[in-house]
Write a protein that holds these residues in place. Structure first.
Motif, PDB file in Angstrom:
ATOM      1  N   GLY A   1       0.799  -1.211   0.000  1.00 42.07           N
ATOM      2  CA  GLY A   1       0.000   0.000   0.000  1.00 42.07           C
ATOM      3  C   GLY A   1       0.833   1.264   0.000  1.00 42.07           C
ATOM      4  O   GLY A   1       0.389   2.303   0.451  1.00 42.07           O
ATOM      5  N   ASP A   2       2.056   1.209  -0.510  1.00 41.23           N
ATOM      6  CA  ASP A   2       2.877   2.403  -0.541  1.00 41.23           C
ATOM      7  C   ASP A   2       2.645   3.211  -1.814  1.00 41.23           C
ATOM      8  O   ASP A   2       3.438   4.042  -2.173  1.00 41.23           O
ATOM      9  CB  ASP A   2       4.356   2.073  -0.342  1.00 41.23           C
ATOM     10  CG  ASP A   2       4.854   0.906  -1.149  1.00 41.23           C
ATOM     11  OD1 ASP A   2       6.062   0.769  -1.248  1.00 41.23           O
ATOM     12  OD2 ASP A   2       4.033   0.134  -1.659  1.00 41.23           O
ATOM     13  N   SER A   3       1.542   2.979  -2.502  1.00 43.82           N
ATOM     14  CA  SER A   3       1.219   3.804  -3.664  1.00 43.82           C
ATOM     15  C   SER A   3       0.847   5.212  -3.206  1.00 43.82           C
ATOM     16  O   SER A   3       1.126   6.183  -3.882  1.00 43.82           O
ATOM     17  CB  SER A   3       0.085   3.185  -4.473  1.00 43.82           C
ATOM     18  OG  SER A   3      -1.096   3.119  -3.702  1.00 43.82           O
ATOM     19  N   LYS A   4       0.235   5.328  -2.013  1.00 43.52           N
ATOM     20  CA  LYS A   4      -0.079   6.649  -1.469  1.00 43.52           C
ATOM     21  C   LYS A   4       1.214   7.392  -1.154  1.00 43.52           C
ATOM     22  O   LYS A   4       1.335   8.584  -1.417  1.00 43.52           O
ATOM     23  CB  LYS A   4      -0.926   6.521  -0.200  1.00 43.52           C
ATOM     24  CG  LYS A   4      -2.348   6.094  -0.458  1.00 43.52           C
ATOM     25  CD  LYS A   4      -3.135   6.056   0.835  1.00 43.52           C
ATOM     26  CE  LYS A   4      -4.552   5.579   0.585  1.00 43.52           C
ATOM     27  NZ  LYS A   4      -5.328   5.516   1.838  1.00 43.52           N
ATOM     28  N   GLN A   5       2.164   6.656  -0.606  1.00 44.60           N
ATOM     29  CA  GLN A   5       3.447   7.269  -0.276  1.00 44.60           C
ATOM     30  C   GLN A   5       4.146   7.733  -1.555  1.00 44.60           C
ATOM     31  O   GLN A   5       4.717   8.818  -1.596  1.00 44.60           O
ATOM     32  CB  GLN A   5       4.321   6.275   0.483  1.00 44.60           C
ATOM     33  CG  GLN A   5       5.600   6.873   1.007  1.00 44.60           C
ATOM     34  CD  GLN A   5       6.409   5.863   1.797  1.00 44.60           C
ATOM     35  OE1 GLN A   5       6.058   4.694   1.856  1.00 44.60           O
ATOM     36  NE2 GLN A   5       7.492   6.323   2.384  1.00 44.60           N
TER      37      GLN A   5
ATOM     38  N   LYS B   1       2.707   8.610  -4.307  1.00 46.83           N
ATOM     39  CA  LYS B   1       1.980   9.783  -4.792  1.00 46.83           C
ATOM     40  C   LYS B   1       2.396  11.029  -4.023  1.00 46.83           C
ATOM     41  O   LYS B   1       2.591  12.095  -4.600  1.00 46.83           O
ATOM     42  CB  LYS B   1       0.470   9.570  -4.663  1.00 46.83           C
ATOM     43  CG  LYS B   1      -0.093   8.610  -5.684  1.00 46.83           C
ATOM     44  CD  LYS B   1      -1.588   8.449  -5.517  1.00 46.83           C
ATOM     45  CE  LYS B   1      -2.141   7.409  -6.483  1.00 46.83           C
ATOM     46  NZ  LYS B   1      -3.584   7.219  -6.301  1.00 46.83           N
ATOM     47  N   HIS B   2       2.542  10.889  -2.704  1.00 49.03           N
ATOM     48  CA  HIS B   2       2.949  12.026  -1.888  1.00 49.03           C
ATOM     49  C   HIS B   2       4.362  12.476  -2.244  1.00 49.03           C
ATOM     50  O   HIS B   2       4.639  13.682  -2.318  1.00 49.03           O
ATOM     51  CB  HIS B   2       2.876  11.677  -0.399  1.00 49.03           C
ATOM     52  CG  HIS B   2       1.482  11.561   0.131  1.00 49.03           C
ATOM     53  ND1 HIS B   2       0.584  12.604   0.106  1.00 49.03           N
ATOM     54  CD2 HIS B   2       0.815  10.522   0.688  1.00 49.03           C
ATOM     55  CE1 HIS B   2      -0.563  12.217   0.632  1.00 49.03           C
ATOM     56  NE2 HIS B   2      -0.446  10.942   0.990  1.00 49.03           N
TER      57      HIS B   2
ATOM     58  N   GLU C   1       4.252  14.258  -5.571  1.00 45.85           N
ATOM     59  CA  GLU C   1       3.649  15.579  -5.378  1.00 45.85           C
ATOM     60  C   GLU C   1       4.653  16.539  -4.733  1.00 45.85           C
ATOM     61  O   GLU C   1       4.772  17.692  -5.148  1.00 45.85           O
ATOM     62  CB  GLU C   1       2.395  15.454  -4.497  1.00 45.85           C
ATOM     63  CG  GLU C   1       1.644  16.742  -4.309  1.00 45.85           C
ATOM     64  CD  GLU C   1       0.952  17.219  -5.563  1.00 45.85           C
ATOM     65  OE1 GLU C   1       0.659  18.428  -5.631  1.00 45.85           O
ATOM     66  OE2 GLU C   1       0.701  16.409  -6.473  1.00 45.85           O
TER      67      GLU C   1
END
Length: 97
Positions: free
Chosen positions: A25-29, A31-32, A35
């Motif tokens: 689940g490090d896709s959010k990381q 993305k951050h 960004e």
């Protein structure tokens, strides 16, 4: 006993891939991070543009004479910093002060 063993193995094989997918689940990381990199790059670009605008403004408010002198001096400085020697004829025929 054998059918219970097969059921247990089947359940393990069904649950393990779901658990592994939940671990990645490090896709959010990512993305951050992307960004943050994008913001940093934008900020750096804006800073460079501001510096360039300042340089142009500084040149614009100078008189024509001063601009010419600044241009000559910057060329000399660039030449000196690159460690290039002046052409020998220029040295020979330079006005003495």
């Amino acid at each position: 006993m054998r059918s219970a063993f097969h059921k247990l193995i089947t359940i393990v094989f069904l649950v393990v891939p779901v658990g592994l997918a939940a671990q990645s689940g490090d896709s959010k990381q990512d993305k951050h991070e992307k960004e943050a990199d994008r913001r940093k790059q934008e900020q750096q670009q804006m800073q460079e543009e501001a510096i360039e605008r300042g340089r142009k403004r500084q040149m614009k408010i100078q008189t024509k004479e001063t601009r010419k002198r600044m241009k000559r001096n910057s060329k000399k400085a660039r030449k000196f910093n690159e460690d290039k020697r002046e052409f020998f004829l220029v040295k020979m025929f330079r006005k003495k002060k």
